[in-house]
Design a protein around this motif. Sequence first.
Motif, short mmCIF file in Angstrom:
data_model
loop_
_atom_site.label_atom_id
_atom_site.label_comp_id
_atom_site.label_asym_id
_atom_site.label_seq_id
_atom_site.Cartn_x
_atom_site.Cartn_y
_atom_site.Cartn_z
N PRO A 170 -40.74 56.95 -0.49
CA PRO A 170 -40.06 56.85 0.81
C PRO A 170 -38.56 57.08 0.65
O PRO A 170 -37.96 56.67 -0.34
CB PRO A 170 -40.36 55.41 1.25
CG PRO A 170 -41.58 55.02 0.49
CD PRO A 170 -41.49 55.72 -0.83
N LEU A 171 -37.96 57.74 1.62
CA LEU A 171 -36.54 58.07 1.55
C LEU A 171 -35.66 56.83 1.39
O LEU A 171 -34.66 56.85 0.66
CB LEU A 171 -36.11 58.83 2.81
CG LEU A 171 -36.60 60.28 2.94
CD1 LEU A 171 -36.34 60.78 4.35
CD2 LEU A 171 -35.91 61.17 1.93
N HIS A 172 -36.02 55.74 2.06
CA HIS A 172 -35.13 54.58 2.11
C HIS A 172 -35.18 53.71 0.85
O HIS A 172 -34.39 52.78 0.72
CB HIS A 172 -35.48 53.71 3.32
CG HIS A 172 -36.84 53.09 3.26
ND1 HIS A 172 -37.98 53.78 3.60
CD2 HIS A 172 -37.26 51.85 2.87
CE1 HIS A 172 -39.03 53.00 3.44
NE2 HIS A 172 -38.63 51.82 3.00
N ALA A 173 -36.10 54.03 -0.09
CA ALA A 173 -36.30 53.14 -1.24
C ALA A 173 -35.66 53.64 -2.53
O ALA A 173 -35.79 52.99 -3.56
CB ALA A 173 -37.80 52.93 -1.47
N THR A 174 -35.00 54.78 -2.49
CA THR A 174 -34.40 55.35 -3.70
C THR A 174 -32.99 55.82 -3.41
O THR A 174 -32.64 56.09 -2.26
CB THR A 174 -35.22 56.55 -4.20
OG1 THR A 174 -35.08 57.62 -3.27
CG2 THR A 174 -36.68 56.20 -4.35
N ALA A 175 -32.19 55.95 -4.47
CA ALA A 175 -30.81 56.42 -4.29
C ALA A 175 -30.79 57.87 -3.81
O ALA A 175 -30.05 58.21 -2.88
CB ALA A 175 -30.03 56.26 -5.59
#
Length: 268
Positions: free
Chosen positions: A134-139
């Motif tokens: 998911p986009l929101h879970a990684t830098a």
Amino acid sequence: MRTGDPGRSVASRIFAVFEAFEDHGPLLSLTQIAEYSGLPISTTHRIVAELQEWGALARDAHGRYQVGLRLWELAQNASRRLREASRPFIQDLFSLTGETAHLAIREGNEVLYVDRIYGSKRVPKASRIGGRLPLHATAVGKVLLAGEEQWFKDAYLAGELVSLTPYTHVDPVALAAELDEIAEQGFAVAGEEARTGACSIAVPMLVGRGSVPNIVDAAIGLVCPLDQWSSLTNHLPALQGIARRIEQNFQPRLGSLGATSDDPSRFR
């Protein structure tokens, strides 16, 4: 589970077989493929046999199936120009930092890892080349999301924000503020949000994959052991320098989009 709708097209049935491996692979029996794809066993047998003959699937000594080398080779064409042009620079980034370095793009609501060079340190692996998160879970994902158009960010934050660990940021209001800060400062960090025991830092790039000027469409990042959390930003000069070199490698196409690698608005 999908239903065995006789009205489904041949293409949709083939896609259902591939989705079975995407969701439940890497090794599946014929019965499992039929179950997960929602297809009758006779239909599954025919499709799997044809895919095996073409090379899209391979069968092991125990009668189980896996994705075949021919399909893997075909998939390498996706983002090949970006991966091949960036590979020397990603290697430089690894040499400069000694940390696991990766290159990523946005694919729908997920970050897709296009390339990765693994460091020698023991770091929990959250994904692999060709893997998605998911986009929101990684830098890298946050950098890509922060560089998107406002309507996309609003739509993403209005959807379900999956929590991969107890530390994943899933509050939409707080995440919106974090994305604004990322867009302003030009980098993102994530601590144990995708995998406990690991932290990451990433910077955005404009390499002209899409058709919208000034939209961030790729990112490079580093994954480090959690004990390096307080010193993550020490890697920023290397990350930013490598990112600019990759952007310059795409300069002719960037010019046609009306932006240059020195345009500060590319992160806004």
